[in-house]
Design a protein around this motif. Structure first.
Motif, PDB file in Angstrom:
ATOM      1  N   THR A  28      -2.912  -1.367  -6.219  1.00 49.14           N
ATOM      2  CA  THR A  28      -3.381  -2.253  -6.878  1.00 49.14           C
ATOM      3  C   THR A  28      -2.577  -2.382  -8.129  1.00 49.14           C
ATOM      4  OG1 THR A  28      -5.476  -2.160  -6.076  1.00 49.14           O
ATOM      5  CG2 THR A  28      -5.498  -3.403  -7.977  1.00 49.14           C
ATOM      6  N   VAL A  29      -2.039  -3.471  -8.369  1.00 47.55           N
ATOM      7  CA  VAL A  29      -0.814  -3.587  -9.540  1.00 47.55           C
ATOM      8  C   VAL A  29      -1.196  -4.991 -10.067  1.00 47.55           C
ATOM      9  CG1 VAL A  29       0.964  -2.095  -8.393  1.00 47.55           C
ATOM     10  CG2 VAL A  29       0.878  -4.335  -7.974  1.00 47.55           C
ATOM     11  N   VAL A  35       7.150  -2.183  -7.396  1.00 46.37           N
ATOM     12  CA  VAL A  35       6.542  -1.289  -6.367  1.00 46.37           C
ATOM     13  C   VAL A  35       7.546  -1.031  -5.612  1.00 46.37           C
ATOM     14  CG1 VAL A  35       4.784  -1.383  -4.464  1.00 46.37           C
ATOM     15  CG2 VAL A  35       4.406  -2.863  -6.442  1.00 46.37           C
ATOM     16  N   ASN A  36       7.346   0.574  -5.154  1.00 46.29           N
ATOM     17  CA  ASN A  36       8.315   1.499  -4.372  1.00 46.29           C
ATOM     18  C   ASN A  36       7.656   1.341  -3.273  1.00 46.29           C
ATOM     19  OD1 ASN A  36      10.522   1.887  -6.207  1.00 46.29           O
ATOM     20  ND2 ASN A  36       9.370   3.524  -7.020  1.00 46.29           N
ATOM     21  N   VAL A  37       8.292   0.816  -2.038  1.00 46.80           N
ATOM     22  CA  VAL A  37       7.908   0.830  -0.727  1.00 46.80           C
ATOM     23  C   VAL A  37       8.871   1.855   0.014  1.00 46.80           C
ATOM     24  CG1 VAL A  37       7.728  -0.547   1.304  1.00 46.80           C
ATOM     25  CG2 VAL A  37       7.178  -1.514  -0.847  1.00 46.80           C
ATOM     26  N   SER A  38       8.218   3.134   0.564  1.00 49.49           N
ATOM     27  CA  SER A  38       8.922   3.981   1.121  1.00 49.49           C
ATOM     28  C   SER A  38       8.855   3.771   2.605  1.00 49.49           C
ATOM     29  CB  SER A  38       8.436   5.514   0.865  1.00 49.49           C
ATOM     30  OG  SER A  38       7.054   5.310   1.183  1.00 49.49           O
ATOM     31  N   CYS A  39      10.102   4.231   3.290  1.00 50.35           N
ATOM     32  CA  CYS A  39      10.175   4.240   4.902  1.00 50.35           C
ATOM     33  C   CYS A  39      10.085   5.514   5.463  1.00 50.35           C
ATOM     34  CB  CYS A  39      11.472   3.665   5.058  1.00 50.35           C
ATOM     35  SG  CYS A  39      11.778   1.806   4.256  1.00 50.35           S
ATOM     36  N   PRO A  40       9.794   5.730   6.735  1.00 55.43           N
ATOM     37  CA  PRO A  40       9.730   6.817   7.502  1.00 55.43           C
ATOM     38  C   PRO A  40      11.060   7.390   7.308  1.00 55.43           C
ATOM     39  CG  PRO A  40       9.205   4.653   8.995  1.00 55.43           C
ATOM     40  CD  PRO A  40       9.684   4.424   7.438  1.00 55.43           C
ATOM     41  N   GLN A  77      14.147   3.359   0.869  1.00 56.24           N
ATOM     42  CA  GLN A  77      13.046   3.241  -0.028  1.00 56.24           C
ATOM     43  C   GLN A  77      13.450   2.020  -0.728  1.00 56.24           C
ATOM     44  OE1 GLN A  77      12.176   5.984  -3.238  1.00 56.24           O
ATOM     45  NE2 GLN A  77       9.818   5.100  -3.450  1.00 56.24           N
ATOM     46  N   PHE A  78      12.532   1.067  -0.806  1.00 59.14           N
ATOM     47  CA  PHE A  78      12.868  -0.443  -1.387  1.00 59.14           C
ATOM     48  C   PHE A  78      12.002  -0.375  -2.634  1.00 59.14           C
ATOM     49  CE2 PHE A  78      13.783  -1.153   3.188  1.00 59.14           C
ATOM     50  CZ  PHE A  78      14.623  -1.774   3.077  1.00 59.14           C
ATOM     51  N   GLU A  79      12.576  -0.983  -3.716  1.00 54.91           N
ATOM     52  CA  GLU A  79      11.789  -1.357  -4.989  1.00 54.91           C
ATOM     53  C   GLU A  79      11.921  -2.816  -4.877  1.00 54.91           C
ATOM     54  OE1 GLU A  79      12.337   0.406  -9.195  1.00 54.91           O
ATOM     55  OE2 GLU A  79      13.444  -1.370  -9.234  1.00 54.91           O
ATOM     56  N   VAL A  80      10.683  -3.409  -5.178  1.00 57.32           N
ATOM     57  CA  VAL A  80      10.146  -4.737  -4.917  1.00 57.32           C
ATOM     58  C   VAL A  80       9.479  -5.341  -6.271  1.00 57.32           C
ATOM     59  CG1 VAL A  80      10.550  -5.077  -2.261  1.00 57.32           C
ATOM     60  CG2 VAL A  80       8.353  -4.735  -3.344  1.00 57.32           C
ATOM     61  N   THR A  81       9.461  -6.433  -6.562  1.00 55.85           N
ATOM     62  CA  THR A  81       8.401  -6.950  -7.526  1.00 55.85           C
ATOM     63  C   THR A  81       7.306  -7.673  -6.866  1.00 55.85           C
ATOM     64  OG1 THR A  81      10.476  -7.159  -8.909  1.00 55.85           O
ATOM     65  CG2 THR A  81       8.549  -8.541  -9.626  1.00 55.85           C
ATOM     66  N   ALA A  82       6.093  -7.301  -7.139  1.00 56.77           N
ATOM     67  CA  ALA A  82       4.888  -7.791  -6.462  1.00 56.77           C
ATOM     68  C   ALA A  82       4.524  -9.192  -7.156  1.00 56.77           C
ATOM     69  CB  ALA A  82       3.633  -6.774  -6.557  1.00 56.77           C
ATOM     70  N   ASN A  83       4.595 -10.294  -6.238  1.00 58.63           N
ATOM     71  CA  ASN A  83       4.251 -11.473  -6.706  1.00 58.63           C
ATOM     72  C   ASN A  83       3.105 -12.158  -6.419  1.00 58.63           C
ATOM     73  OD1 ASN A  83       6.363 -12.047  -8.489  1.00 58.63           O
ATOM     74  ND2 ASN A  83       7.794 -12.782  -6.637  1.00 58.63           N
ATOM     75  N   SER A  84       2.851 -11.518  -5.051  1.00 54.22           N
ATOM     76  CA  SER A  84       1.790 -11.803  -4.415  1.00 54.22           C
ATOM     77  C   SER A  84       1.115 -10.538  -3.457  1.00 54.22           C
ATOM     78  CB  SER A  84       1.546 -13.203  -3.525  1.00 54.22           C
ATOM     79  OG  SER A  84       2.513 -12.953  -2.631  1.00 54.22           O
ATOM     80  N   SER A  85      -0.169 -10.714  -3.409  1.00 52.13           N
ATOM     81  CA  SER A  85      -0.807  -9.622  -2.274  1.00 52.13           C
ATOM     82  C   SER A  85      -0.425  -9.749  -1.015  1.00 52.13           C
ATOM     83  CB  SER A  85      -2.321  -9.624  -2.445  1.00 52.13           C
ATOM     84  OG  SER A  85      -2.968  -9.433  -3.597  1.00 52.13           O
ATOM     85  N   HIS A 105       6.169   2.341   8.462  1.00 51.32           N
ATOM     86  CA  HIS A 105       5.272   2.637   7.542  1.00 51.32           C
ATOM     87  C   HIS A 105       4.692   1.310   6.956  1.00 51.32           C
ATOM     88  CE1 HIS A 105       6.359   7.011   6.884  1.00 51.32           C
ATOM     89  NE2 HIS A 105       5.692   6.774   8.099  1.00 51.32           N
ATOM     90  N   THR A 106       3.505   1.195   6.591  1.00 52.85           N
ATOM     91  CA  THR A 106       2.902  -0.132   5.953  1.00 52.85           C
ATOM     92  C   THR A 106       2.335   0.412   4.644  1.00 52.85           C
ATOM     93  OG1 THR A 106       2.118  -0.795   8.151  1.00 52.85           O
ATOM     94  CG2 THR A 106       1.161  -1.783   6.100  1.00 52.85           C
ATOM     95  N   THR A 107       2.585  -0.284   3.628  1.00 50.08           N
ATOM     96  CA  THR A 107       2.202  -0.175   2.192  1.00 50.08           C
ATOM     97  C   THR A 107       1.410  -1.444   1.850  1.00 50.08           C
ATOM     98  OG1 THR A 107       4.163   1.100   1.636  1.00 50.08           O
ATOM     99  CG2 THR A 107       2.647   0.214  -0.180  1.00 50.08           C
ATOM    100  N   GLU A 108      -0.003  -1.508   1.741  1.00 49.08           N
ATOM    101  CA  GLU A 108      -0.610  -2.612   1.199  1.00 49.08           C
ATOM    102  C   GLU A 108      -0.597  -2.809  -0.300  1.00 49.08           C
ATOM    103  OE1 GLU A 108      -4.915  -4.657   2.039  1.00 49.08           O
ATOM    104  OE2 GLU A 108      -4.827  -2.552   1.950  1.00 49.08           O
ATOM    105  N   VAL A 109      -0.011  -4.052  -0.625  1.00 48.82           N
ATOM    106  CA  VAL A 109      -0.249  -4.206  -2.254  1.00 48.82           C
ATOM    107  C   VAL A 109      -1.041  -5.196  -2.629  1.00 48.82           C
ATOM    108  CG1 VAL A 109       1.318  -5.166  -4.265  1.00 48.82           C
ATOM    109  CG2 VAL A 109       2.271  -3.589  -2.280  1.00 48.82           C
ATOM    110  N   ILE A 110      -1.979  -4.737  -3.428  1.00 40.57           N
ATOM    111  CA  ILE A 110      -2.820  -5.934  -3.985  1.00 40.57           C
ATOM    112  C   ILE A 110      -2.628  -6.235  -5.414  1.00 40.57           C
ATOM    113  CG2 ILE A 110      -5.365  -6.435  -4.429  1.00 40.57           C
ATOM    114  CD1 ILE A 110      -6.046  -4.030  -2.267  1.00 40.57           C
TER     115      ILE A 110
END
Length: 170
Positions: A28-29, A35-40, A77-85, A105-110
């Motif tokens: 939750t951000v 946000v860092n999204v990691s991969c397998p 690893q991806f670094e993304v900017t969270a605009n929406s959930s 892998h799944t990363t849920e961002v709220i």
């Protein structure tokens, strides 16, 4: 020779099962946070990482290991900017050495407002979800049955060739 060709055929045709994605985290951000999204992790010499956001392609990383131990792990690893959930899904495809393997892998961002962030517990796991892969062209049972038929055929042709060869030597 035939066994090698048969093995390569089995390896090439058996790929394509839908793996189940494992949920790494639920975050939750605040809006516009990084946000860092990691991969397998993989051990292959050549790997592609693809990032999806709510089932649409978002980014791609291609990695090649030039040297080092054979069991050294790659990690994208991806670094993304969270605009929406939504859900970020990172899919890894190991291209070399064969056989190709896929994992995700799944990363849920709220994304929440700043005043509500202190009230939210950010560790609730999301449900497992399948990766957006294509379904296999030929089911695995059909492939194994075809390989069995090819094995019986190649053994019978080999036996017939040996018998004919011995008869022609006499």
């Amino acid at each position: 020779m035939r066994a090698g060709v048969l093995w390569m055929l089995m390896v090439c045709l058996s790929d394509g099962k839908d793996p189940t994605c494992s949920v790494l985290t639920s975050l939750t951000v605040s809006k516009l946070s990084k946000v860092n999204v990691s991969c397998p992790s993989t051990t292959g010499r050549e790997t592609n990482y693809e990032l999806f956001f709510n089932d649409s392609s978002f980014g791609l990383i291609h990695m090649e290991k030039m040297s080092g131990p054979a069991d050294m792990l790659f990690s994208g690893q991806f670094e993304v900017t969270a605009n929406s959930s939504g859900e970020f899904l990172c899919r890894s495809e190991e291209n070399w050495p064969p056989p190709n393997s896929d994992d995700c892998h799944t990363t849920e961002v709220i994304v929440a407002e700043l005043q509500f962030l202190h009230e939210i517990n950010g560790s609730a796991p999301a449900a497992n979800q399948s990766c957006p892969f294509r379904s296999p062209l030929i089911p695995e049972e059909v492939i194994w049955a075809g390989c069995g038929v090819l094995l019986v055929y190649s053994l019978s042709i080999t036996c017939i060739a040996i018998v004919l060869w011995k008869n022609t030597r006499k």
